[in-house]
Write a protein that holds these residues in place. Structure first.
Motif, PDB file in Angstrom:
ATOM      1  N   GLY A  54       0.778  -1.235   0.000  1.00  0.00           N
ATOM      2  CA  GLY A  54       0.000   0.000   0.000  1.00  0.00           C
ATOM      3  C   GLY A  54       0.808   1.283   0.000  1.00  0.00           C
ATOM      4  O   GLY A  54       0.247   2.378   0.079  1.00  0.00           O
ATOM      5  N   ILE A  55       2.123   1.170  -0.103  1.00  0.00           N
ATOM      6  CA  ILE A  55       2.946   2.381  -0.179  1.00  0.00           C
ATOM      7  C   ILE A  55       2.880   2.928  -1.596  1.00  0.00           C
ATOM      8  O   ILE A  55       3.045   2.184  -2.557  1.00  0.00           O
ATOM      9  CB  ILE A  55       4.400   2.077   0.203  1.00  0.00           C
ATOM     10  CG1 ILE A  55       4.465   1.596   1.656  1.00  0.00           C
ATOM     11  CG2 ILE A  55       5.266   3.317   0.011  1.00  0.00           C
ATOM     12  CD1 ILE A  55       5.830   1.098   2.059  1.00  0.00           C
ATOM     13  N   THR A  56       2.623   4.221  -1.721  1.00  0.00           N
ATOM     14  CA  THR A  56       2.543   4.845  -3.040  1.00  0.00           C
ATOM     15  C   THR A  56       3.563   5.968  -3.160  1.00  0.00           C
ATOM     16  O   THR A  56       3.992   6.555  -2.159  1.00  0.00           O
ATOM     17  CB  THR A  56       1.140   5.418  -3.309  1.00  0.00           C
ATOM     18  OG1 THR A  56       0.823   6.385  -2.304  1.00  0.00           O
ATOM     19  CG2 THR A  56       0.101   4.326  -3.291  1.00  0.00           C
ATOM     20  N   ASN A  57       3.937   6.245  -4.381  1.00  0.00           N
ATOM     21  CA  ASN A  57       4.888   7.305  -4.665  1.00  0.00           C
ATOM     22  C   ASN A  57       4.468   7.982  -5.954  1.00  0.00           C
ATOM     23  O   ASN A  57       4.061   7.304  -6.914  1.00  0.00           O
ATOM     24  CB  ASN A  57       6.299   6.729  -4.811  1.00  0.00           C
ATOM     25  CG  ASN A  57       7.341   7.801  -5.008  1.00  0.00           C
ATOM     26  OD1 ASN A  57       7.260   8.860  -4.397  1.00  0.00           O
ATOM     27  ND2 ASN A  57       8.308   7.541  -5.867  1.00  0.00           N
ATOM     28  N   TYR A  58       4.550   9.294  -6.001  1.00  0.00           N
ATOM     29  CA  TYR A  58       4.143  10.055  -7.173  1.00  0.00           C
ATOM     30  C   TYR A  58       5.219  11.042  -7.566  1.00  0.00           C
ATOM     31  O   TYR A  58       5.929  11.586  -6.716  1.00  0.00           O
ATOM     32  CB  TYR A  58       2.847  10.830  -6.893  1.00  0.00           C
ATOM     33  CG  TYR A  58       1.647   9.970  -6.631  1.00  0.00           C
ATOM     34  CD1 TYR A  58       1.269   9.652  -5.320  1.00  0.00           C
ATOM     35  CD2 TYR A  58       0.875   9.468  -7.680  1.00  0.00           C
ATOM     36  CE1 TYR A  58       0.163   8.853  -5.073  1.00  0.00           C
ATOM     37  CE2 TYR A  58      -0.224   8.667  -7.433  1.00  0.00           C
ATOM     38  CZ  TYR A  58      -0.573   8.365  -6.136  1.00  0.00           C
ATOM     39  OH  TYR A  58      -1.665   7.575  -5.891  1.00  0.00           O
ATOM     40  N   ALA A  59       5.304  11.301  -8.854  1.00  0.00           N
ATOM     41  CA  ALA A  59       6.141  12.392  -9.320  1.00  0.00           C
ATOM     42  C   ALA A  59       5.544  13.701  -8.808  1.00  0.00           C
ATOM     43  O   ALA A  59       4.321  13.840  -8.695  1.00  0.00           O
ATOM     44  CB  ALA A  59       6.193  12.404 -10.842  1.00  0.00           C
ATOM     45  N   ASP A  60       6.409  14.649  -8.510  1.00  0.00           N
ATOM     46  CA  ASP A  60       5.931  15.934  -7.992  1.00  0.00           C
ATOM     47  C   ASP A  60       4.939  16.587  -8.955  1.00  0.00           C
ATOM     48  O   ASP A  60       3.991  17.249  -8.525  1.00  0.00           O
ATOM     49  CB  ASP A  60       7.115  16.879  -7.764  1.00  0.00           C
ATOM     50  CG  ASP A  60       7.962  16.455  -6.590  1.00  0.00           C
ATOM     51  OD1 ASP A  60       9.121  16.918  -6.504  1.00  0.00           O
ATOM     52  OD2 ASP A  60       7.495  15.665  -5.741  1.00  0.00           O
ATOM     53  N   SER A  61       5.142  16.383 -10.240  1.00  0.00           N
ATOM     54  CA  SER A  61       4.320  17.061 -11.237  1.00  0.00           C
ATOM     55  C   SER A  61       2.883  16.534 -11.285  1.00  0.00           C
ATOM     56  O   SER A  61       2.008  17.189 -11.858  1.00  0.00           O
ATOM     57  CB  SER A  61       4.958  16.911 -12.620  1.00  0.00           C
ATOM     58  OG  SER A  61       5.111  15.541 -12.959  1.00  0.00           O
ATOM     59  N   VAL A  62       2.643  15.342 -10.707  1.00  0.00           N
ATOM     60  CA  VAL A  62       1.287  14.772 -10.780  1.00  0.00           C
ATOM     61  C   VAL A  62       0.664  14.575  -9.404  1.00  0.00           C
ATOM     62  O   VAL A  62      -0.518  14.238  -9.308  1.00  0.00           O
ATOM     63  CB  VAL A  62       1.294  13.425 -11.529  1.00  0.00           C
ATOM     64  CG1 VAL A  62       1.963  13.559 -12.893  1.00  0.00           C
ATOM     65  CG2 VAL A  62       1.952  12.317 -10.715  1.00  0.00           C
ATOM     66  N   ARG A  63       1.432  14.772  -8.356  1.00  0.00           N
ATOM     67  CA  ARG A  63       0.908  14.532  -7.009  1.00  0.00           C
ATOM     68  C   ARG A  63      -0.307  15.428  -6.764  1.00  0.00           C
ATOM     69  O   ARG A  63      -0.299  16.614  -7.035  1.00  0.00           O
ATOM     70  CB  ARG A  63       1.987  14.793  -5.964  1.00  0.00           C
ATOM     71  CG  ARG A  63       1.565  14.401  -4.536  1.00  0.00           C
ATOM     72  CD  ARG A  63       2.733  14.516  -3.562  1.00  0.00           C
ATOM     73  NE  ARG A  63       3.748  13.503  -3.806  1.00  0.00           N
ATOM     74  CZ  ARG A  63       4.976  13.785  -4.259  1.00  0.00           C
ATOM     75  NH1 ARG A  63       5.312  15.024  -4.495  1.00  0.00           N
ATOM     76  NH2 ARG A  63       5.840  12.823  -4.449  1.00  0.00           N
ATOM     77  N   GLY A  64      -1.356  14.809  -6.248  1.00  0.00           N
ATOM     78  CA  GLY A  64      -2.597  15.527  -5.997  1.00  0.00           C
ATOM     79  C   GLY A  64      -3.565  15.502  -7.172  1.00  0.00           C
ATOM     80  O   GLY A  64      -4.740  15.852  -7.020  1.00  0.00           O
ATOM     81  N   ARG A  65      -3.085  15.092  -8.341  1.00  0.00           N
ATOM     82  CA  ARG A  65      -3.950  15.028  -9.528  1.00  0.00           C
ATOM     83  C   ARG A  65      -4.143  13.586 -10.012  1.00  0.00           C
ATOM     84  O   ARG A  65      -5.186  13.266 -10.584  1.00  0.00           O
ATOM     85  CB  ARG A  65      -3.361  15.843 -10.670  1.00  0.00           C
ATOM     86  CG  ARG A  65      -3.190  17.327 -10.347  1.00  0.00           C
ATOM     87  CD  ARG A  65      -2.764  18.118 -11.590  1.00  0.00           C
ATOM     88  NE  ARG A  65      -1.471  17.705 -12.115  1.00  0.00           N
ATOM     89  CZ  ARG A  65      -1.270  17.255 -13.357  1.00  0.00           C
ATOM     90  NH1 ARG A  65      -2.284  17.135 -14.194  1.00  0.00           N
ATOM     91  NH2 ARG A  65      -0.050  16.923 -13.756  1.00  0.00           N
ATOM     92  N   PHE A  66      -3.124  12.746  -9.814  1.00  0.00           N
ATOM     93  CA  PHE A  66      -3.166  11.363 -10.271  1.00  0.00           C
ATOM     94  C   PHE A  66      -3.258  10.436  -9.066  1.00  0.00           C
ATOM     95  O   PHE A  66      -2.702  10.725  -8.005  1.00  0.00           O
ATOM     96  CB  PHE A  66      -1.906  11.002 -11.063  1.00  0.00           C
ATOM     97  CG  PHE A  66      -1.778  11.680 -12.408  1.00  0.00           C
ATOM     98  CD1 PHE A  66      -2.597  12.728 -12.791  1.00  0.00           C
ATOM     99  CD2 PHE A  66      -0.810  11.240 -13.302  1.00  0.00           C
ATOM    100  CE1 PHE A  66      -2.464  13.328 -14.024  1.00  0.00           C
ATOM    101  CE2 PHE A  66      -0.663  11.834 -14.544  1.00  0.00           C
ATOM    102  CZ  PHE A  66      -1.496  12.888 -14.901  1.00  0.00           C
ATOM    103  N   THR A  67      -3.926   9.297  -9.274  1.00  0.00           N
ATOM    104  CA  THR A  67      -4.039   8.289  -8.227  1.00  0.00           C
ATOM    105  C   THR A  67      -3.799   6.907  -8.826  1.00  0.00           C
ATOM    106  O   THR A  67      -4.477   6.525  -9.788  1.00  0.00           O
ATOM    107  CB  THR A  67      -5.423   8.318  -7.562  1.00  0.00           C
ATOM    108  OG1 THR A  67      -5.671   9.619  -7.023  1.00  0.00           O
ATOM    109  CG2 THR A  67      -5.490   7.299  -6.431  1.00  0.00           C
ATOM    110  N   ILE A  68      -2.855   6.182  -8.255  1.00  0.00           N
ATOM    111  CA  ILE A  68      -2.587   4.810  -8.679  1.00  0.00           C
ATOM    112  C   ILE A  68      -3.295   3.861  -7.725  1.00  0.00           C
ATOM    113  O   ILE A  68      -3.326   4.093  -6.513  1.00  0.00           O
ATOM    114  CB  ILE A  68      -1.068   4.526  -8.731  1.00  0.00           C
ATOM    115  CG1 ILE A  68      -0.801   3.149  -9.339  1.00  0.00           C
ATOM    116  CG2 ILE A  68      -0.424   4.666  -7.364  1.00  0.00           C
ATOM    117  CD1 ILE A  68       0.688   2.890  -9.626  1.00  0.00           C
ATOM    118  N   SER A  69      -3.856   2.807  -8.288  1.00  0.00           N
ATOM    119  CA  SER A  69      -4.554   1.851  -7.434  1.00  0.00           C
ATOM    120  C   SER A  69      -4.470   0.461  -8.045  1.00  0.00           C
ATOM    121  O   SER A  69      -4.307   0.302  -9.251  1.00  0.00           O
ATOM    122  CB  SER A  69      -6.024   2.250  -7.256  1.00  0.00           C
ATOM    123  OG  SER A  69      -6.700   2.241  -8.492  1.00  0.00           O
TER     124      SER A  69
END
Length: 118
Positions: A54-69
């Motif tokens: 359940g650990i997730t990581n996002y690029a700064d440019s998409v954090r808050g807009r994209f969701t991986i599941s």
């Protein structure tokens, strides 16, 4: 496993898309899965990744807009993209099963095109 990405398309800026990556085998035992993208003339970059814990990581440019599941029941990993920007235009690839020795993923999907118009 073999991966098949789908869901790309043309969308206006501010819109949303959901990408899906289907696996030929069970993903429940695969520790890490991810989405990458590559825009013309640019290097492939990590967009989002998650682990089976359940650990997730996002690029700064998409954090808050994209969701991986993950959907273990259907052996798919999804990428929900919202508030899309023209700079999100790229070919998006899903990847599975990170190899720490080579620092790369063992399995890759074929890519799906996302185009965001301004």
């Amino acid at each position: 496993v073999q991966l098949q990405a789908s869901g790309g398309g043309l969308v206006q800026a501010g819109g949303s898309l959901r990408l899906s990556c289907g696996s030929s085998g069970s993903i429940s035992s695969i520790n890490s899965m991810a989405w990458y993208r590559q825009a013309p003339t640019k290097q492939r970059e990590l967009v989002a990744a998650n682990t089976k814990g359940g650990i997730t990581n996002y690029a700064d440019s998409v954090r808050g807009r994209f969701t991986i599941s993950r959907d273990n029941a259907n052996d798919t990993v999804n990428l929900r993209m919202s508030k899309l920007k023209p700079e999100d235009t790229a070919v998006y690839y899903c990847a599975a099963d990170f190899d720490p020795f080579s620092s790369t993923f063992r399995s890759w999907g074929q890519g799906t095109q996302v185009t965001v118009s301004s």
